[in-house]
Enzyme design. Structure first.
Site, PDB file in Angstrom:
ATOM      1  N   CYS A 150      -1.981   0.726   9.248  1.00 31.98           N
ATOM      2  CA  CYS A 150      -3.081   1.682   9.404  1.00 31.98           C
ATOM      3  C   CYS A 150      -2.859   2.448  10.711  1.00 31.98           C
ATOM      4  O   CYS A 150      -2.087   2.017  11.571  1.00 31.98           O
ATOM      5  CB  CYS A 150      -4.393   0.914   9.425  1.00 31.98           C
ATOM      6  SG  CYS A 150      -5.878   1.920   9.647  1.00 31.98           S
ATOM      7  N   GLN A 158       2.719  -0.133 -11.158  1.00 33.60           N
ATOM      8  CA  GLN A 158       1.260  -0.189 -11.375  1.00 33.60           C
ATOM      9  C   GLN A 158       0.834   0.667 -12.555  1.00 33.60           C
ATOM     10  O   GLN A 158      -0.241   0.449 -13.122  1.00 33.60           O
ATOM     11  CB  GLN A 158       0.502   0.247 -10.107  1.00 33.60           C
ATOM     12  CG  GLN A 158       0.542   1.736  -9.792  1.00 33.60           C
ATOM     13  CD  GLN A 158       1.751   2.137  -8.960  1.00 33.60           C
ATOM     14  OE1 GLN A 158       2.652   1.344  -8.735  1.00 33.60           O
ATOM     15  NE2 GLN A 158       1.773   3.386  -8.504  1.00 33.60           N
ATOM     16  N   ALA A 206       0.841  -1.193   0.000  1.00 36.02           N
ATOM     17  CA  ALA A 206       0.000   0.000   0.000  1.00 36.02           C
ATOM     18  C   ALA A 206       0.881   1.250   0.000  1.00 36.02           C
ATOM     19  O   ALA A 206       2.107   1.167   0.084  1.00 36.02           O
ATOM     20  CB  ALA A 206      -0.925  -0.022   1.212  1.00 36.02           C
ATOM     21  N   LYS A 240       8.090   1.165  -0.860  1.00 38.85           N
ATOM     22  CA  LYS A 240       8.417   0.514  -2.132  1.00 38.85           C
ATOM     23  C   LYS A 240       9.543   1.244  -2.843  1.00 38.85           C
ATOM     24  O   LYS A 240      10.500   0.621  -3.315  1.00 38.85           O
ATOM     25  CB  LYS A 240       7.177   0.473  -3.040  1.00 38.85           C
ATOM     26  CG  LYS A 240       6.041  -0.374  -2.480  1.00 38.85           C
ATOM     27  CD  LYS A 240       4.853  -0.409  -3.414  1.00 38.85           C
ATOM     28  CE  LYS A 240       4.199   0.945  -3.600  1.00 38.85           C
ATOM     29  NZ  LYS A 240       3.653   1.508  -2.337  1.00 38.85           N
ATOM     30  N   CYS A 289      -6.275  -0.058   6.912  1.00 40.73           N
ATOM     31  CA  CYS A 289      -6.695  -1.451   6.943  1.00 40.73           C
ATOM     32  C   CYS A 289      -8.049  -1.549   6.238  1.00 40.73           C
ATOM     33  O   CYS A 289      -8.724  -0.539   6.028  1.00 40.73           O
ATOM     34  CB  CYS A 289      -6.781  -1.964   8.385  1.00 40.73           C
ATOM     35  SG  CYS A 289      -8.168  -1.276   9.330  1.00 40.73           S
ATOM     36  N   ASP A 346      10.145   1.043 -10.703  1.00 38.17           N
ATOM     37  CA  ASP A 346       9.332   1.607  -9.621  1.00 38.17           C
ATOM     38  C   ASP A 346       7.986   2.058 -10.182  1.00 38.17           C
ATOM     39  O   ASP A 346       7.862   2.317 -11.382  1.00 38.17           O
ATOM     40  CB  ASP A 346      10.072   2.782  -8.973  1.00 38.17           C
ATOM     41  CG  ASP A 346       9.446   3.191  -7.635  1.00 38.17           C
ATOM     42  OD1 ASP A 346       8.878   2.312  -6.961  1.00 38.17           O
ATOM     43  OD2 ASP A 346       9.537   4.380  -7.272  1.00 38.17           O
ATOM     44  N   GLU A 347       6.988   2.163  -9.326  1.00 38.08           N
ATOM     45  CA  GLU A 347       5.636   2.594  -9.725  1.00 38.08           C
ATOM     46  C   GLU A 347       5.102   1.736 -10.885  1.00 38.08           C
ATOM     47  O   GLU A 347       4.468   2.233 -11.810  1.00 38.08           O
ATOM     48  CB  GLU A 347       5.635   4.078 -10.129  1.00 38.08           C
ATOM     49  CG  GLU A 347       6.175   5.024  -9.080  1.00 38.08           C
ATOM     50  CD  GLU A 347       5.207   5.313  -7.933  1.00 38.08           C
ATOM     51  OE1 GLU A 347       4.122   4.701  -7.891  1.00 38.08           O
ATOM     52  OE2 GLU A 347       5.562   6.138  -7.081  1.00 38.08           O
ATOM     53  N   HIS A 360     -11.118  -0.005   8.264  1.00 41.02           N
ATOM     54  CA  HIS A 360     -11.240   1.452   8.301  1.00 41.02           C
ATOM     55  C   HIS A 360     -11.405   2.054   6.909  1.00 41.02           C
ATOM     56  O   HIS A 360     -11.946   3.148   6.762  1.00 41.02           O
ATOM     57  CB  HIS A 360     -10.045   2.052   9.052  1.00 41.02           C
ATOM     58  CG  HIS A 360     -10.147   1.841  10.531  1.00 41.02           C
ATOM     59  ND1 HIS A 360      -9.181   1.202  11.275  1.00 41.02           N
ATOM     60  CD2 HIS A 360     -11.164   2.141  11.388  1.00 41.02           C
ATOM     61  CE1 HIS A 360      -9.586   1.136  12.542  1.00 41.02           C
ATOM     62  NE2 HIS A 360     -10.777   1.686  12.626  1.00 41.02           N
TER      63      HIS A 360
HETATM   64 ZN   LIG Z   1      -7.356   0.392  10.715  1.00 37.69          ZN
END
Ligand SMILES: [Zn+2]
Length: 192
Positions: A140, A85, A10, A15, A176, A82-83, A179
């Site tokens: 988180c 995605q 995430a 990363k 998470c 890198d990146e 949340h």
């Molecule tokens: Zn959370």
């Protein structure tokens, strides 16, 4: 045969810092690694890979890299992306060809899913074809593992919009899944 690796995580899972350290580790022992990134990510100036903790290094744009000759690519001991995605599935296939036909390992770093928990096309392709996959973890605000990339603005969490939104005032935070679903961007007990 060389392998293609996918390290995903995430937002805030280091990363880019890991990509830069991997690059450094190769250079330190006299090996020649190349940093590559898709041009769609222009946050840090087009040709620089920059991490939150201050490390940075120049990178070659993936769009330029796909035009490199086999001889040029084989002059490197490792390709670090890198990146990833933001790469297209076709570009990911090109990266896998480097491992398969040129015997040069390719190490990719990127997000798995977008702010709506949908796979990025490049990440989907990598998950499908890569040799090794590993999660880079972050937390988180509640302390649980963060797996979701919430997009938010001054009004709170953003649920609709295009997958890639550059130059907007929206920001991202890793949450998470609980949340993320609740749309709770921070601990309500310490809210100002
Ligand atoms: Zn959370």
């Amino acid at each position: 045969m060389a392998k293609i690796y996918f390290y995903y995580g995430a937002m805030g899972s280091s990363k880019t810092a890991n990509a830069l350290m991997t690059h450094f580790n190769y250079q330190e022992v006299g090996q020649n690694a190349l940093l590559v990134k898709p041009s769609i990510d222009t946050r840090d100036g087009v040709q620089t890979v920059k991490s939150r903790i201050g490390l940075s290094h120049e990178a070659v744009l993936l769009e330029d890299f796909v035009n490199y000759t086999e001889e040029q690519i084989k002059s490197y001991d490792c390709i670090i992306v890198d990146e990833v995605q933001f790469a297209t599935p076709q570009q990911v296939d090109f990266l896998s060809d480097i491992a398969d036909f040129m015997n040069v390992p390719v190490v990719c770093y990127g997000l798995r899913a977008d702010f709506q928990n949908k796979l990025f096309p490049g990440s989907e392709r990598l998950i499908t074809i890569c040799d090794e996959i590993k999660e880079l973890k972050t937390v988180c605000w509640c302390g649980k593992k963060a797996t979701c990339n919430a997009r938010y603005n001054e009004n709170g969490i953003v649920r609709e919009g295009s997958q890639v939104m550059l130059g907007a005032n929206d920001s991202y935070i890793a949450l998470c899944r609980y949340h993320f679903k609740k749309g709770m961007l921070q601990n309500p007990d310490i809210e100002a």
